[in-house]
Design an enzyme around this catalytic site. Structure first.
Site, PDB file in Angstrom:
ATOM      1  N   CYS A 208      22.597  -5.941 -13.096  1.00 61.77           N
ATOM      2  CA  CYS A 208      22.518  -4.498 -13.362  1.00 61.77           C
ATOM      3  C   CYS A 208      22.172  -4.252 -14.828  1.00 61.77           C
ATOM      4  CB  CYS A 208      23.839  -3.826 -13.003  1.00 61.77           C
ATOM      5  SG  CYS A 208      23.949  -2.095 -13.528  1.00 61.77           S
TER       6      CYS A 208
ATOM      7  N   ARG B   7      21.968  29.519  13.672  1.00 66.85           N
ATOM      8  CA  ARG B   7      21.237  28.261  13.837  1.00 66.85           C
ATOM      9  C   ARG B   7      22.103  27.029  13.655  1.00 66.85           C
ATOM     10  NH1 ARG B   7      15.811  27.241  12.248  1.00 66.85           N
ATOM     11  NH2 ARG B   7      16.689  25.942  10.589  1.00 66.85           N
TER      12      ARG B   7
ATOM     13  N   HIS C  38      24.764   1.877 -10.735  1.00 69.31           N
ATOM     14  CA  HIS C  38      25.888   1.933 -11.680  1.00 69.31           C
ATOM     15  C   HIS C  38      26.152   3.397 -12.026  1.00 69.31           C
ATOM     16  CE1 HIS C  38      28.344  -0.171 -14.878  1.00 69.31           C
ATOM     17  NE2 HIS C  38      28.459   1.112 -15.218  1.00 69.31           N
TER      18      HIS C  38
ATOM     19  N   HIS D   1      26.425   6.681 -13.594  1.00 68.25           N
ATOM     20  CA  HIS D   1      25.983   7.134 -14.911  1.00 68.25           C
ATOM     21  C   HIS D   1      25.401   8.536 -14.816  1.00 68.25           C
ATOM     22  CE1 HIS D   1      22.164   5.777 -13.147  1.00 68.25           C
ATOM     23  NE2 HIS D   1      21.548   6.537 -14.051  1.00 68.25           N
TER      24      HIS D   1
END
EC number: 2.7.7.12
Length: 348
Positions: A52, A28, A164, A166
């Site tokens: 932020c 496929r 950010h 993390h």
């Protein structure tokens, strides 16, 4: 009848960590795609974003102010999924309506003060500090809770709510479903074979090589034989290690290098910031010997054909069995074919 060829013919592969089968349909892989496409962000992020909630020196939504941190920074999640003081749930004798209390804590790990750099773009010393943070958080929380889950959701495609870079660490008063299943199946394998499942598996993969993506002195990253996601990888130490807290300094430094190489190959594959969910599994803190356990990290990236086409686990996969098109060997070959030096660092 034509002889079976795993590159051309549908077949199933067994995942010994989950006890589940994966349907592989390599024929496929060439089908045309007219479905949904992701829109990868082309935005160049600043090193510091004054809006932020995770950047150094900024105020979070709760009013708490982040320190002017220079390396990693850990704090209790302002919207934690678990609480340490959850009261006991009432006993229930109804087999269809069972409930139990869940206690724990949820923490955020900011990888660095640089808002713009994900793991592959960080320096080796910065990555080493992240590994050390994973170790110290696991050791601290493991004194109180039986399961400590370190993980990262990278990218909006994986539900990451803040760009950010993390990760997170959740500690549980219980053994979660995935951990319980891996514990049970590794224990059963150890009882039968008298050796840890994933230690044996590393030796098989080192001897084979067809699914290897990254190898350092102490670590091996492979697309596992039973991979479900297109470019899923399993990151393993070459020797028997129960938990991330047990790594030697040499293994820790080698892990930082393996992480940089692996995540750089991911980004280089489609020249984008490659989304994924990743996390560490190691022996629980339950007072038992746990010799059947082997430390490992799972990487589950959703991208399939390009930076804009992702895999969806729907339909047959939700109702019957996980299915993939690329074989694990084909996926590993594609990841090996790109550089382990990040395209932004190499100038490509």
């Amino acid at each position: 009848m034509t002889p079976f060829n795993p590159i051309d013919h549908p077949h199933r592969r067994y995942n010994p960590l989950t006890g589940q089968w994966v349907l592989v349909s390599p024929h496929r892989a060439k089908r045309p795609w007219q479905g949904a496409q992701e829109t990868p962000s082309q935005q160049m992020l600043p090193a510091h974003d004054p809006d932020c909630f995770l950047c150094a020196g900024n105020t979070r939504v709760t009013g708490d102010k982040n320190p002017d941190y220079k390396g990693t920074y850990v704090f209790t999640n302002d919207f934690a999924a678990l609480m340490a003081d959850t009261p006991d749930a009432p006993d229930s004798h109804d087999p269809l309506m069972r409930c139990q209390s869940a206690r724990g804590t949820s923490r955020v790990i900011c990888f660095s003060p640089d808002h713009s750099k994900t793991l592959p773009e960080l320096s080796l010393p910065a990555l080493t500090e992240i590994v050390r943070t994973w170790q110290t958080q696991t050791a601290e929380l493991g004194k109180t809770y039986p399961w400590v889950q370190v993980f990262e959701n990278k990218g909006a495609a994986m539900g990451c709510s803040n760009p950010h870079p993390h990760g997170q660490v959740w500690a549980n008063s219980f053994l979660p479903n995935e951990a319980e299943r891996e514990d049970r199946l590794q224990k059963a394998y150890f009882a039968e074979q008298r050796s840890p499942m994933l230690v044996d598996y590393v030796q098989r993969e080192l001897a084979d090589g067809s699914r290897t993506v990254v190898e350092t002195e102490h670590w091996l990253a492979v697309v596992p034989y039973w991979a479900a996601w297109p470019f899923e990888t399993l990151l393993l130490p070459k020797t028997h290690v129960l938990r991330i807290t047990d790594l030697s300094d040499e293994q820790r430094d080698s892990l930082a290098l393996a992480l940089k190489k692996l995540t750089s190959r991911y980004d280089n594959l489609f020249q984008c910031s490659f989304p994924y969910s990743m996390g560490w599994h190691g022996a629980p803190f339950n007072g038992e010997e746990n010799a059947h356990w082997q430390l490992h990290a799972h990487f589950y990236p959703p991208l399939l054909r390009s930076a804009t086409v992702r895999k969806f686990m729907v339909g047959y996969e939700m109702l019957a069995e996980t299915q993939r098109d690329l074989t694990a060997e084909q996926a590993a070959e594609r990841l090996r074919a790109v550089s382990d030096i990040h395209f932004r660092e190499s100038g490509v």
